[in-house]
Design a protein around this motif. Structure first.
Motif, PDB file in Angstrom:
ATOM      1  N   LEU A   1     -69.209 -31.551   3.376  1.00  0.00           N
ATOM      2  CA  LEU A   1     -68.128 -31.819   2.435  1.00  0.00           C
ATOM      3  C   LEU A   1     -68.566 -32.653   1.224  1.00  0.00           C
ATOM      4  CD1 LEU A   1     -65.141 -32.462   4.869  1.00  0.00           C
ATOM      5  CD2 LEU A   1     -65.816 -30.350   3.734  1.00  0.00           C
ATOM      6  N   GLN A   2     -69.571 -33.460   1.397  1.00  0.00           N
ATOM      7  CA  GLN A   2     -70.040 -34.277   0.279  1.00  0.00           C
ATOM      8  C   GLN A   2     -71.127 -33.598  -0.541  1.00  0.00           C
ATOM      9  OE1 GLN A   2     -71.400 -38.013   1.822  1.00  0.00           O
ATOM     10  NE2 GLN A   2     -69.382 -38.673   2.516  1.00  0.00           N
ATOM     11  N   ILE A   3     -71.910 -32.734   0.103  1.00  0.00           N
ATOM     12  CA  ILE A   3     -73.085 -32.175  -0.577  1.00  0.00           C
ATOM     13  C   ILE A   3     -73.015 -30.657  -0.704  1.00  0.00           C
ATOM     14  CG2 ILE A   3     -75.606 -31.970  -0.529  1.00  0.00           C
ATOM     15  CD1 ILE A   3     -75.652 -34.592   1.106  1.00  0.00           C
ATOM     16  N   ILE A   4     -72.888 -29.959   0.416  1.00  0.00           N
ATOM     17  CA  ILE A   4     -73.031 -28.496   0.407  1.00  0.00           C
ATOM     18  C   ILE A   4     -71.918 -27.815  -0.382  1.00  0.00           C
ATOM     19  CG2 ILE A   4     -73.092 -26.430   1.835  1.00  0.00           C
ATOM     20  CD1 ILE A   4     -74.422 -28.094   4.023  1.00  0.00           C
ATOM     21  N   ILE A   5     -70.657 -28.116  -0.083  1.00  0.00           N
ATOM     22  CA  ILE A   5     -69.551 -27.446  -0.779  1.00  0.00           C
ATOM     23  C   ILE A   5     -69.516 -27.795  -2.269  1.00  0.00           C
ATOM     24  CG2 ILE A   5     -67.032 -27.289  -0.949  1.00  0.00           C
ATOM     25  CD1 ILE A   5     -66.918 -27.361   2.086  1.00  0.00           C
ATOM     26  N   PRO A   6     -69.666 -29.062  -2.672  1.00  0.00           N
ATOM     27  CA  PRO A   6     -69.716 -29.351  -4.119  1.00  0.00           C
ATOM     28  C   PRO A   6     -70.872 -28.646  -4.825  1.00  0.00           C
ATOM     29  CG  PRO A   6     -69.278 -31.361  -2.904  1.00  0.00           C
ATOM     30  CD  PRO A   6     -69.622 -30.318  -1.886  1.00  0.00           C
ATOM     31  N   LEU A   7     -72.026 -28.540  -4.142  1.00  0.00           N
ATOM     32  CA  LEU A   7     -73.167 -27.856  -4.751  1.00  0.00           C
ATOM     33  C   LEU A   7     -72.879 -26.369  -4.930  1.00  0.00           C
ATOM     34  CD1 LEU A   7     -76.054 -28.079  -5.784  1.00  0.00           C
ATOM     35  CD2 LEU A   7     -76.865 -27.709  -3.444  1.00  0.00           C
ATOM     36  N   ILE A   8     -72.279 -25.739  -3.930  1.00  0.00           N
ATOM     37  CA  ILE A   8     -71.894 -24.333  -4.053  1.00  0.00           C
ATOM     38  C   ILE A   8     -70.868 -24.166  -5.170  1.00  0.00           C
ATOM     39  CG2 ILE A   8     -70.739 -22.401  -2.903  1.00  0.00           C
ATOM     40  CD1 ILE A   8     -71.917 -23.417  -0.259  1.00  0.00           C
ATOM     41  N   ALA A   9     -69.930 -25.099  -5.260  1.00  0.00           N
ATOM     42  CA  ALA A   9     -68.915 -25.044  -6.329  1.00  0.00           C
ATOM     43  C   ALA A   9     -69.564 -25.116  -7.699  1.00  0.00           C
ATOM     44  CB  ALA A   9     -67.911 -26.188  -6.152  1.00  0.00           C
ATOM     45  N   LEU A  10     -70.595 -25.960  -7.833  1.00  0.00           N
ATOM     46  CA  LEU A  10     -71.289 -26.068  -9.123  1.00  0.00           C
ATOM     47  C   LEU A  10     -72.019 -24.771  -9.450  1.00  0.00           C
ATOM     48  CD1 LEU A  10     -72.084 -27.951 -11.490  1.00  0.00           C
ATOM     49  CD2 LEU A  10     -74.146 -28.521 -10.182  1.00  0.00           C
ATOM     50  N   ILE A  11     -72.682 -24.175  -8.462  1.00  0.00           N
ATOM     51  CA  ILE A  11     -73.404 -22.914  -8.683  1.00  0.00           C
ATOM     52  C   ILE A  11     -72.431 -21.818  -9.098  1.00  0.00           C
ATOM     53  CG2 ILE A  11     -74.745 -21.098  -7.555  1.00  0.00           C
ATOM     54  CD1 ILE A  11     -75.979 -23.323  -5.783  1.00  0.00           C
ATOM     55  N   LEU A  12     -71.296 -21.729  -8.389  1.00  0.00           N
ATOM     56  CA  LEU A  12     -70.286 -20.724  -8.731  1.00  0.00           C
ATOM     57  C   LEU A  12     -69.697 -20.979 -10.122  1.00  0.00           C
ATOM     58  CD1 LEU A  12     -68.385 -20.392  -5.323  1.00  0.00           C
ATOM     59  CD2 LEU A  12     -69.987 -18.752  -6.348  1.00  0.00           C
ATOM     60  N   SER A  13     -69.598 -22.242 -10.487  1.00  0.00           N
ATOM     61  CA  SER A  13     -69.073 -22.587 -11.810  1.00  0.00           C
ATOM     62  C   SER A  13     -69.983 -22.071 -12.905  1.00  0.00           C
ATOM     63  CB  SER A  13     -68.918 -24.110 -11.939  1.00  0.00           C
ATOM     64  OG  SER A  13     -67.983 -24.611 -11.017  1.00  0.00           O
ATOM     65  N   PHE A  14     -71.268 -22.214 -12.707  1.00  0.00           N
ATOM     66  CA  PHE A  14     -72.223 -21.714 -13.697  1.00  0.00           C
ATOM     67  C   PHE A  14     -72.238 -20.191 -13.721  1.00  0.00           C
ATOM     68  CE2 PHE A  14     -74.320 -25.969 -13.375  1.00  0.00           C
ATOM     69  CZ  PHE A  14     -74.257 -26.283 -14.728  1.00  0.00           C
ATOM     70  N   ILE A  15     -72.111 -19.567 -12.538  1.00  0.00           N
ATOM     71  CA  ILE A  15     -72.123 -18.099 -12.480  1.00  0.00           C
ATOM     72  C   ILE A  15     -70.900 -17.520 -13.189  1.00  0.00           C
ATOM     73  CG2 ILE A  15     -71.924 -16.113 -10.934  1.00  0.00           C
ATOM     74  CD1 ILE A  15     -73.608 -17.665  -8.898  1.00  0.00           C
ATOM     75  N   ARG A  16     -69.745 -18.113 -12.912  1.00  0.00           N
ATOM     76  CA  ARG A  16     -68.504 -17.613 -13.513  1.00  0.00           C
ATOM     77  C   ARG A  16     -68.304 -18.129 -14.929  1.00  0.00           C
ATOM     78  NH1 ARG A  16     -64.252 -17.845  -8.370  1.00  0.00           N
ATOM     79  NH2 ARG A  16     -65.555 -16.600  -6.957  1.00  0.00           N
ATOM     80  N   ASN A  17     -69.099 -19.148 -15.287  1.00  0.00           N
ATOM     81  CA  ASN A  17     -69.078 -19.679 -16.655  1.00  0.00           C
ATOM     82  C   ASN A  17     -67.660 -19.998 -17.154  1.00  0.00           C
ATOM     83  OD1 ASN A  17     -70.258 -20.551 -19.054  1.00  0.00           O
ATOM     84  ND2 ASN A  17     -70.094 -18.519 -20.009  1.00  0.00           N
ATOM     85  N   PRO A  18     -66.946 -20.906 -16.435  1.00  0.00           N
ATOM     86  CA  PRO A  18     -65.619 -21.274 -16.901  1.00  0.00           C
ATOM     87  C   PRO A  18     -65.686 -22.050 -18.202  1.00  0.00           C
ATOM     88  CG  PRO A  18     -66.310 -22.750 -15.200  1.00  0.00           C
ATOM     89  CD  PRO A  18     -67.374 -21.695 -15.287  1.00  0.00           C
ATOM     90  N   LYS A  19     -64.585 -22.133 -18.884  1.00  0.00           N
ATOM     91  CA  LYS A  19     -64.535 -22.849 -20.140  1.00  0.00           C
ATOM     92  C   LYS A  19     -64.780 -24.338 -19.873  1.00  0.00           C
ATOM     93  CE  LYS A  19     -61.655 -23.671 -24.185  1.00  0.00           C
ATOM     94  NZ  LYS A  19     -60.335 -23.401 -24.815  1.00  0.00           N
ATOM     95  N   THR A  20     -65.820 -24.857 -20.470  1.00  0.00           N
ATOM     96  CA  THR A  20     -66.183 -26.252 -20.271  1.00  0.00           C
ATOM     97  C   THR A  20     -65.433 -27.133 -21.254  1.00  0.00           C
ATOM     98  OG1 THR A  20     -68.402 -25.597 -19.584  1.00  0.00           O
ATOM     99  CG2 THR A  20     -68.092 -27.902 -20.213  1.00  0.00           C
ATOM    100  N   SER A  21     -64.813 -28.177 -20.727  1.00  0.00           N
ATOM    101  CA  SER A  21     -64.080 -29.096 -21.615  1.00  0.00           C
ATOM    102  C   SER A  21     -65.052 -29.920 -22.409  1.00  0.00           C
ATOM    103  CB  SER A  21     -63.178 -30.013 -20.798  1.00  0.00           C
ATOM    104  OG  SER A  21     -63.947 -30.778 -19.903  1.00  0.00           O
TER     105      SER A  21
END
Length: 363
Positions: free
Chosen positions: A341-361
């Motif tokens: 919960l502290q490392i693996i899921i946030p890291l996967i979320a970051l990878i998916l964020s870069f893949i999906r390239n959401p609008k960065t504030s």
């Protein structure tokens, strides 16, 4: 919600990090090299904290909102429920920690339930207002931590048996025990627990560049503080006694003296109360805000009594005894709860964020 400054946030995060961590010898399995394990975990914590801030920067939302965007709405909500349970569970664990610390040292005849209720009443009182009140209070109370740390540093020299030689030989058992003590135990406790502040950052719309600098400064300050604290404890108690004692910080407080003044229990009590209340408040707030986000609630204050009751019940039920409580925390909780919960899921979320390239504030 009242506006807070970066310095106030820094104070709250530092008090949160030191919280219960300062009371124990972190990395005790590394023996006299435990302080090296702390510094090693501190270095590793920098990219971990950067991960949390980057996720906040990319999505400009709290943890459940980020999970729904990156993992999809359905699975994101499932993960959010898991995080809500996680925050409640850790709030209960910390409550039990401080209840056991007090009845095991100063108030030996008191029941665990009495201290759990007393602490949670203060926590609920803070949350009746909003998290900014606790953060501002932390900023006011942090000098107390600093003053107590100064007295501790001076006090260790009042002990006849103090000697820095007790932490030698450095790396006498090799490097691997140091690495094993640092990862994942010290990395997840206390550094990984900063994931709770992903529920705080969006409430105040921080500039992420400045936030990153303050978070890095926080990690370094925490690491140096805990490493010095460990060296002081070892220099007085010795490695064998410090690693065997349930409450080494308390043992140190009992031995120190200032002239004819020898009873330093109040010094110990002040640190435990301040650190405990702040840490439990942040975890409880994170749980409540997660529940609020999951169900899209406009207000969270009606959740205070139900959530407080759950935290209290869990703090009593999670273990039959203090040794079992510690065993579960150091072995099972770290590996099977903290790491995912502290490392693996946030890291996967970051990878998916870069893949999906959401609008960065842009901040």
């Amino acid at each position: 919600m009242n506006k807070i400054t970066y310095k106030e946030l820094f104070s709250a995060m530092l008090a949160f990090e030191l919280g219960s961590a300062v009371l124990f010898v972190l990395g005790a399995s590394a023996k006299q090299d435990a302080w090296i394990s702390i510094l090693l975990a501190t270095v590793a914590a920098l990219p971990l904290v950067y991960l949390y801030v980057t996720l906040y920067k990319m999505h400009d939302g709290n943890l459940p909102q980020i999970l729904e965007v990156t993992f999809g709405k359905a699975f994101g909500k499932v993960l959010s429920v898991i995080y809500a349970i996680y925050f409640l569970y850790i709030a209960a664990r910390v409550t039990r920690d401080f209840a056991e610390l007090n009845i095991g040292t100063i108030y030996k005849q008191a029941p665990v339930s009495a201290f759990s209720i007393a602490i949670l009443v203060v926590v609920m009182y803070y949350l009746v207002f909003d998290i900014s009140v606790m953060i501002k209070s932390s900023h006011v109370l942090l000098p107390t931590f600093i003053i107590m740390a100064f007295f501790q540093f001076i006090g260790v020299f009042s002990v006849n048996c103090v000697t820095i030689k007790k932490i030698f030989p450095i790396l006498g058992n090799g490097l691997m025990p140091v690495v094993k003590a640092a990862f994942p135990n010290i990395l997840t406790f206390p550094y990984g627990e900063l994931i709770t502040f992903m529920m705080v950052f969006p409430e105040f719309k921080f500039n992420t560049n400045k936030l990153t600098k303050y978070c890095f400064a926080l990690v370094v300050t925490t690491g140096l503080w805990l490493a010095l604290n460990t060296v002081e404890i070892f220099s007085v108690l010795g490695v064998a006694e410090a690693t065997r004692a349930n409450f080494p910080f308390y043992e140190l407080a009992l031995i120190m003296k200032f002239g004819t003044f020898r009873n330093l229990d109040p010094f110990y009590a002040i640190v435990t109360v301040i650190g405990g209340v702040i840490k439990i408040t942040v975890f409880t707030y994170a749980a409540i805000k997660t529940i609020q986000t999951i169900f899209n609630l406009k207000e969270y204050k009606f959740l205070l009594i139900p959530v407080g009751t759950i935290v209290y019940a869990l703090s009593i039920l999670i273990a039959d005894s203090y040794p079992l409580h510690i065993l579960i925390g150091l072995k099972l909780t770290t590996l099977y709860i903290h790491v995912p919960l502290q490392i693996i899921i946030p890291l996967i979320a970051l990878i998916l964020s870069f893949i999906r390239n959401p609008k960065t504030s842009k901040k």
